[in-house]
Design an enzyme around this catalytic site. Structure first.
Site, short mmCIF file in Angstrom:
data_model
loop_
_atom_site.label_atom_id
_atom_site.label_comp_id
_atom_site.label_asym_id
_atom_site.label_seq_id
_atom_site.Cartn_x
_atom_site.Cartn_y
_atom_site.Cartn_z
N ARG A 37 0.82 -1.22 0.00
CA ARG A 37 0.00 0.00 0.00
C ARG A 37 0.85 1.26 0.00
O ARG A 37 0.47 2.28 0.58
CB ARG A 37 -0.96 0.05 1.19
CG ARG A 37 -2.03 -1.02 1.18
CD ARG A 37 -3.16 -0.67 2.17
NE ARG A 37 -3.95 -1.85 2.47
CZ ARG A 37 -4.26 -2.26 3.70
NH1 ARG A 37 -3.82 -1.59 4.75
NH2 ARG A 37 -5.00 -3.34 3.88
N ARG A 93 -3.31 6.63 1.22
CA ARG A 93 -3.88 7.79 1.91
C ARG A 93 -2.92 8.52 2.83
O ARG A 93 -3.20 9.65 3.24
CB ARG A 93 -5.13 7.37 2.69
CG ARG A 93 -6.32 7.03 1.82
CD ARG A 93 -7.48 6.52 2.65
NE ARG A 93 -7.22 5.19 3.19
CZ ARG A 93 -7.95 4.60 4.13
NH1 ARG A 93 -8.98 5.25 4.67
NH2 ARG A 93 -7.66 3.38 4.54
N ARG A 135 -7.09 11.55 -5.36
CA ARG A 135 -8.33 10.84 -5.03
C ARG A 135 -9.52 11.79 -5.04
O ARG A 135 -10.62 11.44 -5.50
CB ARG A 135 -8.16 10.18 -3.66
CG ARG A 135 -9.41 9.61 -3.03
CD ARG A 135 -9.90 8.37 -3.74
NE ARG A 135 -11.00 7.77 -3.01
CZ ARG A 135 -12.25 8.24 -3.00
NH1 ARG A 135 -12.55 9.33 -3.69
NH2 ARG A 135 -13.20 7.62 -2.32
N ASP A 167 -7.05 -2.60 -7.20
CA ASP A 167 -7.74 -3.20 -6.06
C ASP A 167 -7.80 -4.71 -6.27
O ASP A 167 -7.85 -5.18 -7.43
CB ASP A 167 -9.16 -2.64 -5.93
CG ASP A 167 -9.81 -3.04 -4.61
OD1 ASP A 167 -9.50 -2.41 -3.59
OD2 ASP A 167 -10.59 -4.01 -4.60
N TYR A 187 -14.91 -12.34 -0.18
CA TYR A 187 -15.68 -11.12 -0.43
C TYR A 187 -16.91 -11.40 -1.29
O TYR A 187 -17.98 -10.81 -1.07
CB TYR A 187 -14.80 -10.07 -1.12
CG TYR A 187 -13.78 -9.44 -0.21
CD1 TYR A 187 -14.15 -8.45 0.70
CD2 TYR A 187 -12.44 -9.83 -0.25
CE1 TYR A 187 -13.22 -7.87 1.54
CE2 TYR A 187 -11.50 -9.25 0.58
CZ TYR A 187 -11.89 -8.27 1.48
OH TYR A 187 -10.96 -7.70 2.32
#
Length: 357
Positions: free
Chosen positions: A27, A31, A40, A77, A154
């Site tokens: 990652r 963020r 973003r 992703d 998921y």
């Protein structure tokens, strides 16, 4: 394609000599970087950011502009494959990824098909090609996918979960249906990663985020079996160079030897066991990637440097170590602490790579 000027990451994965231990972070485009947050905001939503090659390229390169990292990883992703299967992926504020049409019956599983990565996932391949072009040989590019078991988790749960009751319920009650789902996903991952390699990815990584929730019996049958199937189906040489494969199961230390026996080139480690102990267990069979606790990055630069020194000493002299975190970097981390981390790896690791006279 432009030849690499820094190939120590690829060399380390193949347990070849390097001048210092290479380092990158899971990652690493995310963020914690203010420039990522600005991009973003321009994208409006996360899926648009992933599905716009120019924006995905922009955020992939952002950490490389700040830090002396030894690899870039595609910004995307892990749920792109289920989304391409028509499950209606969306991201809910505070809840994470969700699917409009979860897969919970044998009929729904039988109705799934392997998406064409150069059609439904064309935006990923366009991003890979663009990133390779923009990197211009500075460092290698890593492509990736979720593992079949993680994707299935998921897809069956319909999103995030705390008890995994639906996916484990399907596994226990209808194991053959679960195997059918996992086999379809393995075929999809093979096609997807091979397309990334054809587009320019120079190494690939499989993230098995939820394999660690299983018993050993079920992990071997429902997770590792399908990762090995993927390893065996991948393109292992492209552009005249070997394409290394990294497997990472979160909370998977118990199965280290099993992971190493799949034919992969490297195994990623979380932070819960000393890397030196892991090296004793696998010997020279695979390279090891890891394994600093991401929370260390909240500490002072001096403490970060101490932890880097401890992990380097634990691995010891020789080849086959890629320094990384034991999981993804936290959004709250100060970028200056990342600089301290990366610089410490490069400053402290050369003595471990000096050949004896």
């Amino acid at each position: 394609m432009t030849p690499l000027t820094n190939d120590r990451f690829l060399r380390a994965l193949q347990r070849e000599p390097v001048d210092m231990t290479p380092v990158w972070m899971m990652r690493q485009a995310g963020r914690y970087l203010p420039e990522y947050r600005e991009t973003r905001a321009r994208a409006k939503d996360f899926l648009t950011l992933c599905q716009t090659p120019e924006l995905a390229c922009e955020v992939t390169l952002q950490p490389l502009a700040r830090f002396k990292l030894d690899a870039a990883i595609l910004f995307s992703d892990i749920l792109t494959i289920p989304e391409a299967m028509g499950l209606g992926l969306y991201f809910s504020e505070g809840e994470g990824p969700c699917f409009e049409r979860p897969v919970r019956t044998k009929a729904q599983i039988d109705n799934l098909s392997v998406p064409d990565p150069n059609d439904a996932l064309r935006y990923v391949m366009d991003a890979v090609s663009l990133i390779r072009r923009e990197l211009d040989g500075k460092v290698p590019l890593i492509g990736f996918s979720g593992s079949p078991w993680t994707l299935a988790t998921y897809m069956v749960e319909g999103g995030t979960t705390k008890n995994f009751r639906r996916v484990k319920g399907l596994m226990f009650e209808q194991p053959q249906a679960m195997h059918t789902l996992l086999d379809t996903l393995a075929q999809a991952v093979i096609a997807y990663l091979n397309a990334q390699i054809a587009a320019g990815a120079q190494a690939v990584m499989i993230f098995d985020t939820w394999g660690g929730i299983l018993t050993t019996r079920d992990y071997l049958a429902f997770s590792l079996h399908y990762m090995q199937q993927i390893v065996e189906g991948l393109t292992r040489k492209h552009e005249g160079q070997r394409v290394p494969v990294i497997l990472f199961t979160k909370d998977g230390n118990e199965w280290l030897e099993d992971l190493a026996a799949t034919g992969c080139d490297a195994v990623g480690l979380d932070w819960k066991r000393p890397i030196g102990k892991a090296r004793e267990r696998v010997g020279d069979k695979v390279a090891l990637q890891g394994n600093m606790d991401p929370c260390v990055l909240h500490a002072s630069p001096e403490r970060i440097r101490e932890e880097v020194a401890t992990i380097l000493a634990s691995f010891g002299n020789g080849n086959g170590h890629v320094f990384n975190l034991g999981h993804g970097i936290h959004p709250e981390v100060d970028p200056e602490h990342v600089s301290a981390f990366v610089d410490a790896v490069h400053a402290l690791s050369p003595p471990y790579h000096v050949s004896p006279l």
